[in-house]
Design an enzyme around this catalytic site. Structure first.
Site, PDB file in Angstrom:
ATOM      1  CE1 TYR A 126      -8.932  -3.271   1.070  1.00  0.00           C
ATOM      2  CE2 TYR A 126      -8.270  -1.298  -0.123  1.00  0.00           C
ATOM      3  CZ  TYR A 126      -7.950  -2.386   0.685  1.00  0.00           C
ATOM      4  OH  TYR A 126      -6.653  -2.583   1.095  1.00  0.00           O
ATOM      5  NE  ARG A 149      -1.834  -5.934   7.225  1.00  0.00           N
ATOM      6  CZ  ARG A 149      -2.979  -6.457   6.835  1.00  0.00           C
ATOM      7  NH1 ARG A 149      -3.576  -7.386   7.590  1.00  0.00           N
ATOM      8  NH2 ARG A 149      -3.546  -6.069   5.713  1.00  0.00           N
ATOM      9  CG  PHE A 166     -12.925   1.094   7.623  1.00  0.00           C
ATOM     10  CD1 PHE A 166     -12.475   0.495   6.451  1.00  0.00           C
ATOM     11  CD2 PHE A 166     -13.559   0.296   8.573  1.00  0.00           C
ATOM     12  CE1 PHE A 166     -12.632  -0.859   6.226  1.00  0.00           C
ATOM     13  CE2 PHE A 166     -13.728  -1.065   8.351  1.00  0.00           C
ATOM     14  CZ  PHE A 166     -13.265  -1.646   7.171  1.00  0.00           C
ATOM     15  CB  THR A 195      -6.775  -6.425  10.159  1.00  0.00           C
ATOM     16  OG1 THR A 195      -7.236  -7.568   9.442  1.00  0.00           O
ATOM     17  CG2 THR A 195      -7.185  -5.167   9.416  1.00  0.00           C
ATOM     18  CD  GLU A 248      -8.412  -9.518  -3.323  1.00  0.00           C
ATOM     19  OE1 GLU A 248      -9.239  -9.209  -2.449  1.00  0.00           O
ATOM     20  OE2 GLU A 248      -7.250  -9.901  -3.056  1.00  0.00           O
ATOM     21  CG  ASN A 250      -3.304  -2.724   7.151  1.00  0.00           C
ATOM     22  OD1 ASN A 250      -3.166  -2.289   6.006  1.00  0.00           O
ATOM     23  ND2 ASN A 250      -4.375  -3.400   7.536  1.00  0.00           N
ATOM     24  CG  HIS A 254      -4.881  -6.518  -0.186  1.00  0.00           C
ATOM     25  ND1 HIS A 254      -6.075  -6.639   0.503  1.00  0.00           N
ATOM     26  CD2 HIS A 254      -4.955  -7.395  -1.224  1.00  0.00           C
ATOM     27  CE1 HIS A 254      -6.834  -7.541  -0.106  1.00  0.00           C
ATOM     28  NE2 HIS A 254      -6.187  -8.019  -1.155  1.00  0.00           N
ATOM     29  NE  ARG A 284      -5.576 -12.688   5.182  1.00  0.00           N
ATOM     30  CZ  ARG A 284      -6.359 -11.617   5.299  1.00  0.00           C
ATOM     31  NH1 ARG A 284      -6.345 -10.676   4.363  1.00  0.00           N
ATOM     32  NH2 ARG A 284      -7.155 -11.471   6.329  1.00  0.00           N
ATOM     33  CE  LYS A 311      -3.625  -2.460   2.591  1.00  0.00           C
ATOM     34  NZ  LYS A 311      -4.559  -2.402   3.754  1.00  0.00           N
TER      35      LYS A 311
HETATM   36  P1  IDP Z   1      -7.268  -7.331   5.892  1.00  0.00           P
HETATM   37  O1  IDP Z   1      -6.511  -6.324   5.076  1.00  0.00           O
HETATM   38  O2  IDP Z   1      -6.437  -7.864   7.021  1.00  0.00           O
HETATM   39  O3  IDP Z   1      -7.897  -8.429   5.061  1.00  0.00           O
HETATM   40  P2  IDP Z   1      -9.960  -6.267   6.186  1.00  0.00           P
HETATM   41  O4  IDP Z   1     -10.819  -6.486   7.388  1.00  0.00           O
HETATM   42  O5  IDP Z   1     -10.311  -6.999   4.930  1.00  0.00           O
HETATM   43  O6  IDP Z   1      -8.456  -6.551   6.627  1.00  0.00           O
HETATM   44  O7  IDP Z   1      -9.951  -4.711   5.904  1.00  0.00           O
HETATM   45  C1  IDP Z   1      -9.418  -4.211   4.701  1.00  0.00           C
HETATM   46  C2  IDP Z   1      -8.570  -3.003   5.009  1.00  0.00           C
HETATM   47  O8  IDP Z   1      -9.409  -1.961   5.508  1.00  0.00           O
HETATM   48  C3  IDP Z   1      -7.531  -3.191   6.108  1.00  0.00           C
HETATM   49  O9  IDP Z   1      -6.344  -3.785   5.645  1.00  0.00           O
HETATM   50  C4  IDP Z   1      -7.310  -1.770   6.571  1.00  0.00           C
HETATM   51  O10 IDP Z   1      -6.452  -1.083   5.665  1.00  0.00           O
HETATM   52  C5  IDP Z   1      -8.708  -1.186   6.445  1.00  0.00           C
HETATM   53  N1  IDP Z   1      -9.435  -1.250   7.719  1.00  0.00           N
HETATM   54  C6  IDP Z   1     -10.057  -2.321   8.257  1.00  0.00           C
HETATM   55  N2  IDP Z   1     -10.619  -2.013   9.432  1.00  0.00           N
HETATM   56  C7  IDP Z   1     -10.351  -0.710   9.638  1.00  0.00           C
HETATM   57  C8  IDP Z   1     -10.657   0.214  10.695  1.00  0.00           C
HETATM   58  O11 IDP Z   1     -11.311  -0.106  11.681  1.00  0.00           O
HETATM   59  N3  IDP Z   1     -10.201   1.490  10.530  1.00  0.00           N
HETATM   60  C9  IDP Z   1      -9.479   1.901   9.456  1.00  0.00           C
HETATM   61  N4  IDP Z   1      -9.168   1.063   8.454  1.00  0.00           N
HETATM   62  C10 IDP Z   1      -9.589  -0.226   8.540  1.00  0.00           C
HETATM   63 MG    MG Z   2      -9.473  -8.396   3.701  1.00  0.00          MG
END
Ligand code: IDP
Ligand code: MG
Length: 149
Positions: A49, A102, A57, A91, A126, A112, A115, A85, A9
């Site tokens: 997304y 991370r 968010f 996350t 994807e 973070n 992806h 993963r 990212k």
């Molecule tokens: P992942 O990337 O670990 O699969 P997901 O739950 O799919 O996590 O969320 C996608 C992305 O959305 C996260 O990587 C993060 O960048 C963002 N995200 C998820 N939850 C939050 C939050 O509570 N606040 C801000 N950004 C979030």
């Molecule tokens: Mg995800």
């Protein structure tokens, strides 16, 4: 052979973690199949997304992912989706295990770094969303006999 979509990212790029991140997947023994350094359009970000469209968010996430260049990649290998993963970590970087990307490099859920596709179906979707079929390179690493019995 299993393939997954990974993207460094804008924060990972800005923090000069591109080489470190690629090194981890390369030295683990996975195979690079596609890679491009690119700007992300709003359309692509929203499609990528889409599952989070109704989350609070979402707007900030789309704005962030389109705010600077990303490194989009496809990696191949047995079990690569789940293994990547695991290497990426939870996350929220603050609670992600040390040793994960991370966990080692981040402190905030909105920054973070990377992806990774979360399942075989999302990996397929994807990869197809981010890459044209002709951008995927099939090749046989000569190191293979030293990684697999
Ligand atoms: P992942 O990337 O670990 O699969 P997901 O739950 O799919 O996590 O969320 C996608 C992305 O959305 C996260 O990587 C993060 O960048 C963002 N995200 C998820 N939850 C939050 C939050 O509570 N606040 C801000 N950004 C979030
Ligand atoms: Mg995800």
């Amino acid at each position: 052979m299993e393939r997954t979509f990974l993207a460094i990212k804008p924060d990972g790029v800005q923090r000069a973690l591109v080489g470190e991140i690629i090194r981890r997947f390369e030295t683990k023994g996975f195979t690079l199949v596609a890679l491009k350094f690119m700007s992300v359009s709003k359309e692509l970000a929203e499609a990528h997304y889409g599952v989070h469209r109704s989350r609070p968010f979402f707007a900030g996430l789309v704005e962030f992912i389109t705010s600077g260049p990303v490194v989009a990649m496809v990696w191949e290998g047995e079990g690569v989706i789940a293994a990547a993963r695991k290497m990426i970590g939870a996350t929220n970087p603050l609670t992600a295990e040390p040793g994960t990307i991370r966990g080692d490099f981040g402190v905030n859920i909105g920054r973070n770094i990377i992806h990774g596709s979360d399942a075989p179906e999302t990996a397929k979707t994807e990869v197809a969303l981010w890459f044209k079929p002709e951008e995927l390179v099939s090749w046989e690493p000569q190191i293979k006999p030293w990684l697999h019995e």
